[in-house]
Write a protein that holds these residues in place. Structure first.
Motif, PDB file in Angstrom:
ATOM      1  N   LEU A  26       0.853  -1.189   0.000  1.00  0.00           N
ATOM      2  CA  LEU A  26       0.000   0.000   0.000  1.00  0.00           C
ATOM      3  C   LEU A  26       0.889   1.238   0.000  1.00  0.00           C
ATOM      4  O   LEU A  26       1.858   1.318   0.753  1.00  0.00           O
ATOM      5  N   TYR A  27       0.541   2.186  -0.828  1.00  0.00           N
ATOM      6  CA  TYR A  27       1.248   3.458  -0.874  1.00  0.00           C
ATOM      7  C   TYR A  27       0.438   4.486  -0.095  1.00  0.00           C
ATOM      8  O   TYR A  27      -0.788   4.544  -0.217  1.00  0.00           O
ATOM      9  N   VAL A  28       1.120   5.301   0.697  1.00  0.00           N
ATOM     10  CA  VAL A  28       0.465   6.344   1.486  1.00  0.00           C
ATOM     11  C   VAL A  28       1.185   7.661   1.218  1.00  0.00           C
ATOM     12  O   VAL A  28       2.410   7.739   1.327  1.00  0.00           O
ATOM     13  N   HIS A  29       0.401   8.679   0.871  1.00  0.00           N
ATOM     14  CA  HIS A  29       0.953  10.006   0.587  1.00  0.00           C
ATOM     15  C   HIS A  29       0.289  11.046   1.474  1.00  0.00           C
ATOM     16  O   HIS A  29      -0.936  11.145   1.505  1.00  0.00           O
ATOM     17  N   TRP A  30       1.101  11.797   2.192  1.00  0.00           N
ATOM     18  CA  TRP A  30       0.633  12.892   3.026  1.00  0.00           C
ATOM     19  C   TRP A  30       0.642  14.132   2.147  1.00  0.00           C
ATOM     20  O   TRP A  30       1.684  14.739   1.898  1.00  0.00           O
ATOM     21  N   LEU A  31      -0.511  14.514   1.653  1.00  0.00           N
ATOM     22  CA  LEU A  31      -0.620  15.644   0.732  1.00  0.00           C
ATOM     23  C   LEU A  31      -0.270  16.962   1.425  1.00  0.00           C
ATOM     24  O   LEU A  31      -0.680  17.205   2.555  1.00  0.00           O
ATOM     25  N   GLY A  32       0.478  17.780   0.726  1.00  0.00           N
ATOM     26  CA  GLY A  32       0.794  19.107   1.216  1.00  0.00           C
ATOM     27  C   GLY A  32       1.931  19.178   2.217  1.00  0.00           C
ATOM     28  O   GLY A  32       2.250  20.252   2.708  1.00  0.00           O
ATOM     29  N   SER A  49      -7.268  -4.287  10.009  1.00  0.00           N
ATOM     30  CA  SER A  49      -8.282  -3.230   9.992  1.00  0.00           C
ATOM     31  C   SER A  49      -7.631  -1.914   9.577  1.00  0.00           C
ATOM     32  O   SER A  49      -6.429  -1.705   9.759  1.00  0.00           O
ATOM     33  N   PHE A  50      -8.461  -1.033   9.028  1.00  0.00           N
ATOM     34  CA  PHE A  50      -7.942   0.265   8.602  1.00  0.00           C
ATOM     35  C   PHE A  50      -7.384   1.036   9.791  1.00  0.00           C
ATOM     36  O   PHE A  50      -6.319   1.642   9.702  1.00  0.00           O
ATOM     37  N   ALA A  51      -8.073   0.976  10.922  1.00  0.00           N
ATOM     38  CA  ALA A  51      -7.610   1.683  12.127  1.00  0.00           C
ATOM     39  C   ALA A  51      -6.246   1.163  12.573  1.00  0.00           C
ATOM     40  O   ALA A  51      -5.367   1.949  12.950  1.00  0.00           O
ATOM     41  N   ASP A  52      -6.054  -0.151  12.543  1.00  0.00           N
ATOM     42  CA  ASP A  52      -4.758  -0.717  12.926  1.00  0.00           C
ATOM     43  C   ASP A  52      -3.675  -0.332  11.934  1.00  0.00           C
ATOM     44  O   ASP A  52      -2.542  -0.041  12.324  1.00  0.00           O
ATOM     45  N   PHE A  53      -4.003  -0.325  10.651  1.00  0.00           N
ATOM     46  CA  PHE A  53      -3.032   0.077   9.641  1.00  0.00           C
ATOM     47  C   PHE A  53      -2.547   1.503   9.902  1.00  0.00           C
ATOM     48  O   PHE A  53      -1.353   1.780   9.895  1.00  0.00           O
ATOM     49  N   VAL A  54      -3.487   2.392  10.164  1.00  0.00           N
ATOM     50  CA  VAL A  54      -3.123   3.786  10.414  1.00  0.00           C
ATOM     51  C   VAL A  54      -2.304   3.907  11.701  1.00  0.00           C
ATOM     52  O   VAL A  54      -1.255   4.554  11.726  1.00  0.00           O
ATOM     53  N   ALA A  55      -2.755   3.256  12.776  1.00  0.00           N
ATOM     54  CA  ALA A  55      -2.068   3.372  14.069  1.00  0.00           C
ATOM     55  C   ALA A  55      -0.696   2.706  14.071  1.00  0.00           C
ATOM     56  O   ALA A  55       0.251   3.243  14.654  1.00  0.00           O
ATOM     57  N   GLU A  56      -0.581   1.552  13.424  1.00  0.00           N
ATOM     58  CA  GLU A  56       0.657   0.781  13.500  1.00  0.00           C
ATOM     59  C   GLU A  56       1.666   1.091  12.401  1.00  0.00           C
ATOM     60  O   GLU A  56       2.863   0.842  12.574  1.00  0.00           O
ATOM     61  N   MET A  57       1.208   1.624  11.291  1.00  0.00           N
ATOM     62  CA  MET A  57       2.119   1.872  10.174  1.00  0.00           C
ATOM     63  C   MET A  57       2.205   3.341   9.778  1.00  0.00           C
ATOM     64  O   MET A  57       3.288   3.879   9.618  1.00  0.00           O
ATOM     65  N   VAL A  58       1.049   3.980   9.607  1.00  0.00           N
ATOM     66  CA  VAL A  58       1.063   5.363   9.131  1.00  0.00           C
ATOM     67  C   VAL A  58       1.548   6.317  10.224  1.00  0.00           C
ATOM     68  O   VAL A  58       2.403   7.171   9.965  1.00  0.00           O
ATOM     69  N   HIS A  59       1.024   6.190  11.430  1.00  0.00           N
ATOM     70  CA  HIS A  59       1.425   7.109  12.499  1.00  0.00           C
ATOM     71  C   HIS A  59       2.930   7.080  12.777  1.00  0.00           C
ATOM     72  O   HIS A  59       3.550   8.150  12.855  1.00  0.00           O
ATOM     73  N   PRO A  60       3.573   5.914  12.929  1.00  0.00           N
ATOM     74  CA  PRO A  60       5.017   5.932  13.165  1.00  0.00           C
ATOM     75  C   PRO A  60       5.809   6.572  12.018  1.00  0.00           C
ATOM     76  O   PRO A  60       6.782   7.289  12.250  1.00  0.00           O
ATOM     77  N   TRP A  61       5.374   6.330  10.793  1.00  0.00           N
ATOM     78  CA  TRP A  61       6.043   6.948   9.647  1.00  0.00           C
ATOM     79  C   TRP A  61       5.854   8.459   9.666  1.00  0.00           C
ATOM     80  O   TRP A  61       6.811   9.225   9.533  1.00  0.00           O
ATOM     81  N   ALA A  62       4.611   8.915   9.852  1.00  0.00           N
ATOM     82  CA  ALA A  62       4.317  10.346   9.839  1.00  0.00           C
ATOM     83  C   ALA A  62       4.947  11.070  11.026  1.00  0.00           C
ATOM     84  O   ALA A  62       5.224  12.267  10.952  1.00  0.00           O
ATOM     85  N   ALA A  63       5.180  10.352  12.113  1.00  0.00           N
ATOM     86  CA  ALA A  63       5.759  10.967  13.312  1.00  0.00           C
ATOM     87  C   ALA A  63       7.195  11.425  13.113  1.00  0.00           C
ATOM     88  O   ALA A  63       7.736  12.139  13.963  1.00  0.00           O
ATOM     89  N   SER A  64       7.805  11.069  11.994  1.00  0.00           N
ATOM     90  CA  SER A  64       9.142  11.602  11.730  1.00  0.00           C
ATOM     91  C   SER A  64       9.087  13.096  11.432  1.00  0.00           C
ATOM     92  O   SER A  64      10.111  13.774  11.451  1.00  0.00           O
ATOM     93  N   ASP A  65       7.891  13.621  11.169  1.00  0.00           N
ATOM     94  CA  ASP A  65       7.677  15.061  11.095  1.00  0.00           C
ATOM     95  C   ASP A  65       7.341  15.528  12.509  1.00  0.00           C
ATOM     96  O   ASP A  65       6.331  15.103  13.078  1.00  0.00           O
ATOM     97  N   PRO A  66       8.159  16.380  13.114  1.00  0.00           N
ATOM     98  CA  PRO A  66       7.911  16.785  14.506  1.00  0.00           C
ATOM     99  C   PRO A  66       6.594  17.525  14.719  1.00  0.00           C
ATOM    100  O   PRO A  66       6.107  17.598  15.844  1.00  0.00           O
ATOM    101  N   ASP A  67       5.979  18.033  13.658  1.00  0.00           N
ATOM    102  CA  ASP A  67       4.704  18.744  13.782  1.00  0.00           C
ATOM    103  C   ASP A  67       3.490  17.817  13.624  1.00  0.00           C
ATOM    104  O   ASP A  67       2.355  18.278  13.674  1.00  0.00           O
ATOM    105  N   PHE A  68       3.728  16.528  13.448  1.00  0.00           N
ATOM    106  CA  PHE A  68       2.628  15.602  13.205  1.00  0.00           C
ATOM    107  C   PHE A  68       1.770  15.431  14.455  1.00  0.00           C
ATOM    108  O   PHE A  68       2.263  15.200  15.542  1.00  0.00           O
ATOM    109  N   ASP A  69       0.466  15.546  14.248  1.00  0.00           N
ATOM    110  CA  ASP A  69      -0.521  15.282  15.296  1.00  0.00           C
ATOM    111  C   ASP A  69      -1.502  14.254  14.733  1.00  0.00           C
ATOM    112  O   ASP A  69      -2.241  14.561  13.791  1.00  0.00           O
TER     113      ASP A  69
END
Length: 108
Positions: A26-32, A49-69
């Motif tokens: 799966l490819y995930v792109h954070w637009l903008g 589940s979609f919720a687990d995918f976001v919590a376990e994969m997307v959040h850790p990746w996106a957290a490399s941006d210090p402004d990520f909430d």
């Protein structure tokens, strides 16, 4: 630039679905977000589940941006269509998120 082979190309792609069994890419792109100029690729089980995918994969990746909430994620898209995962309890497969799909999101 397009490339034209001078011969018949008979080699199967090494990222085709049958190689991954019950997993998928799966490819995930954070637009903008200028820190993530292109999509990231994740290997995830189709039954996740979609919720687990976001919590376990997307959040850790996106957290490399210090402004990520994590609470600021909104505006999901599947390819270029609006995508509503509901409460996130359905599996990726049940939501129609297939092999090599592109998920996009924005933040508030």
């Amino acid at each position: 630039m397009t490339v034209k082979a001078l011969y018949d190309y008979k080699y199967p792609a090494s990222d085709r679905a049958e190689i991954f069994g019950t997993d998928q890419l799966l490819y995930v792109h954070w637009l903008g977000n200028p820190l993530f100029c292109s999509a990231a690729c994740f290997r995830a089980p189709q039954a996740m589940s979609f919720a687990d995918f976001v919590a376990e994969m997307v959040h850790p990746w996106a957290a490399s941006d210090p402004d990520f909430d994590p609470a600021s994620i909104s505006g999901w898209q599947l390819f270029d269509e609006v995508f509503d995962p509901g409460d996130g309890s359905k599996s990726l497969k049940d939501l129609g998120v297939g092999h090599k799909a592109l998920l996009k999101f924005t933040t508030d």
